[in-house]
Design an enzyme around this catalytic site. Structure first.
Site, PDB file in Angstrom:
ATOM      1  N   LYS A   1       0.823  -1.217   0.000  1.00  0.00           N
ATOM      2  CA  LYS A   1       0.000   0.000   0.000  1.00  0.00           C
ATOM      3  C   LYS A   1       0.857   1.268   0.000  1.00  0.00           C
ATOM      4  CE  LYS A   1      -3.861  -2.342   2.281  1.00  0.00           C
ATOM      5  NZ  LYS A   1      -3.202  -3.638   2.567  1.00  0.00           N
ATOM      6  N   ARG A   2       1.868   1.273  -0.849  1.00  0.00           N
ATOM      7  CA  ARG A   2       2.702   2.465  -0.992  1.00  0.00           C
ATOM      8  C   ARG A   2       1.951   3.512  -1.808  1.00  0.00           C
ATOM      9  NH1 ARG A   2       5.014  -0.248   2.605  1.00  0.00           N
ATOM     10  NH2 ARG A   2       7.245  -0.608   2.634  1.00  0.00           N
TER      11      ARG A   2
END
Length: 273
Positions: A96-97
């Protein structure tokens, strides 16, 4: 891995199951804590027991970062073990960058080049220049958070902007990004009723669908509204499989749970054909 190769594996295994490796030292069988690397030992056993029943594994990076160097080492060993022993498996870094420019490029290099994952989950809130650096990598896939299964999803994702829900705007705009053919999307199984609308915007894209099982999502509903002629679905199950038992038979118990889902998926694929 190309999308075509992923589809071929789905047909070969009669499965579109993704197993989430959310490995928690507080939940794995106690006897494994005596191992030199209990996280990797647990992952290896789960992988060896279930690899014939799934087409993807998804380590949730937070569960590895939480243990510092030890956790990162276990993650590295896990992905190396998968790539060396089961190269046909699609790998997802659930990281979830989401940052801009050179920062995104560095994240992409970390997961695509150093660790050699096939894909990574990305938060799209910062827009085009936070996503396109990931899409620049050949045969790698970027999985955008579109409509998630958590309660807080309604805080922003379904709010209307000029009459259009925000998640629909995310989907629509993302299709204009350079490299958009390598985009996939996260859509929670508990939001199955939204899949009809989602398929109007991204009719062929693969959807990574968490929430089946422990979170109450229905596989049948997801398939009814979300499946395409090329399947277009990866159904993730984490806790319901990997923590099926906390005894010495934990890997066998995980295999039983994975088999149950795979058999349901086989029936859905037979209906498609």
């Amino acid at each position: 891995m190309t999308t075509q190769e992923l589809v071929a594996q789905i047909h070969k295994k009669q499965s579109f199951l993704c197993i989430g490796l959310d490995t928690d030292l507080e939940k794995i069988p106690a006897f494994l804590l005596e191992e030199e690397d209990p996280i990797f030992s647990f992952n290896k056993a789960i992988i060896d027991a279930t690899h014939e029943l799934c087409v993807a594994y998804k380590p949730n990076i937070a569960f590895y970062e939480a243990y510092g160097v030890q956790g990162w080492s276990a993650l590295r060993k896990t992905i190396k073990y998968l790539n060396n022993n089961y190269p046909d498996i699609f790998t997802i870094a659930d990281a979830k960058r989401g940052d801009i420019g050179n920062t995104s490029t560095r994240y992409a290099k970390a997961f695509f080049e150093d660790l050699n994952f096939d894909s990574i989950t990305i938060a799209p809130y910062m827009g085009r220049d936070s996503v396109e650096p990931f899409l620049a990598f050949e045969n790698k896939h970027t999985i955008l958070l579109a409509l998630t299964s958590n309660g807080g999803a309604f805080d922003f994702q379904t709010k209307k902007i000029e009459g259009k829900e925000f998640y629909k705007e995310v989907l629509s705009v993302s299709t204009t990004y350079k490299g958009a053919e390598n985009l996939m999307y996260v859509v929670g199984a508990t939001k199955a009723e939204y899949l009809k609308e989602i398929r109007k915007i991204v009719p062929e894209s693969f959807l990574l669908v968490p929430g089946v099982g422990a979170q109450g999502g229905s596989l049948k509903d997801v398939c009814e509204y979300g499946m395409t002629k090329n399947i277009g679905l990866l159904i993730n199950s984490s806790r319901g499989i990997i923590y099926a038992s906390d005894q010495e038979n934990f890997a066998d118990a995980a295999k039983v749970k994975a088999k149950e889902l795979q058999q349901e998926m086989k029936k859905e694929l037979e209906r498609l054909n």
